[in-house]
Design an enzyme around this catalytic site. Structure first.
Site, PDB file in Angstrom:
ATOM      1  N   LYS A  91       0.858  -1.196   0.000  1.00 11.67           N
ATOM      2  CA  LYS A  91       0.000   0.000   0.000  1.00 11.67           C
ATOM      3  C   LYS A  91       0.890   1.241   0.000  1.00 11.67           C
ATOM      4  CE  LYS A  91      -4.339   0.966   2.426  1.00 11.67           C
ATOM      5  NZ  LYS A  91      -4.967   0.841   3.749  1.00 11.67           N
TER       6      LYS A  91
HETATM    7  C1  E4P Z   1      -8.352   1.843   3.810  1.00 11.06           C
HETATM    8  O1  E4P Z   1      -7.568   1.037   3.389  1.00 11.06           O
HETATM    9  C2  E4P Z   1      -8.185   2.561   5.072  1.00 11.06           C
HETATM   10  O2  E4P Z   1      -7.437   1.742   5.922  1.00 11.06           O
HETATM   11  C3  E4P Z   1      -9.468   2.847   5.799  1.00 11.06           C
HETATM   12  O3  E4P Z   1     -10.602   2.443   5.072  1.00 11.06           O
HETATM   13  C4  E4P Z   1      -9.558   4.200   6.393  1.00 11.06           C
HETATM   14  O4  E4P Z   1     -10.792   4.350   7.052  1.00 11.06           O
HETATM   15  P1  E4P Z   1     -11.085   5.499   8.122  1.00 11.06           P
HETATM   16  O5  E4P Z   1     -11.362   6.758   7.382  1.00 11.06           O
HETATM   17  O6  E4P Z   1     -12.305   5.007   8.853  1.00 11.06           O
HETATM   18  O7  E4P Z   1      -9.855   5.610   8.986  1.00 11.06           O
END
Ligand code: E4P
Length: 218
Positions: free
Chosen positions: A83
């Site tokens: 990522k």
């Molecule tokens: C995606 O890969 C992120 O880890 C995640 O969906 C972020 O979500 P949040 O806005 O609830 O922190």
């Protein structure tokens, strides 16, 4: 539509994997911190709980160091998906890694133009954050509609991974639009099964069944 669990909690991941509904997992530095566990160790464990992609995020901000971190992370397991943030350095890293056959999830996407760049960089997944858009007073689902339109216009293979999902309506809208994946906190995945009429129906059937005095298992 694929379902990923957005968590580094291995107990939750195990429980979801047993339902057969889980297609992968996404983590981020905040979720790793919340787990209180060693990053490499917990990521390895998660990779063993699902055959699907497991996103593990680099924390460097420059291309060269991102590549070094990715080198370490991709050795964890074959289903690790690196990522990277949606920055020029992240996109450069994405291009380099996907050219070598490594899966890449480009995260922190907040505009359709950013998603266009991720696709051009050969991303396996792009992660538009809908909940954080909603928090900011804009409709996150409009972003998913725009990305779907653009990717279909140019037949990009990059999968739209709807992230920052907060509730069932985000999931329903994502499915209507044709998003490829939604990554959700485990409680949101489980809540999709809930309906008051299902509960009421079970209650009625159980009451009537009890009146028959029968059992299926003898
Ligand atoms: C995606 O890969 C992120 O880890 C995640 O969906 C972020 O979500 P949040 O806005 O609830 O922190």
């Amino acid at each position: 539509m694929k379902f990923f669990a957005d968590t580094a909690d291995t107990a939750d991941i195990k429980e979801l994997a047993e339902t057969g509904l889980l297609d992968g997992v996404t983590t981020n530095p905040s979720l790793i911190a919340k787990s209180g566990r060693d990053f490499m160790e917990v990521t390895k464990e998660i990779c063993g709980l699902t055959g699907g992609p497991v996103s593990a995020e680099v924390v460097a901000l420059d291309h060269e160091t991102m590549m070094k971190e990715a080198e370490v992370l991709r050795k964890i397991a074959d289903n690790v998906c690196i990522k990277v943030p949606l920055t020029i350095d992240g996109l450069k890293t994405c291009k380099a890694l996907t050219s070598e056959g490594t899966m890449v999830n480009v995260t922190l996407c907040f505009s359709a133009n950013q998603a266009l760049l991720a696709a051009k960089a050969g991303a396996t997944f792009v992660s538009p954050f809908v909940g954080r858009h909603d928090d900011n007073g804009t409709d996150g689902m409009d972003l998913i509609r725009d990305i779907r339109l653009i990717y279909d216009n140019y037949l990009f293979d990059t999968e739209i991974l709807v992230a920052s999902v907060r509730h069932a309506t985000h999931v329903l809208e994502s499915a209507r639009i044709g998003a490829d994946v939604a990554t959700m906190p485990p409680k949101v995945i489980k809540a999709l099964a809930n309906h008051v009429l299902t509960d009421k129906g079970i209650e009625g059937f159980m009451a009537d069944w009890a009146k028959t005095g029968q059992t299926i298992l003898k």
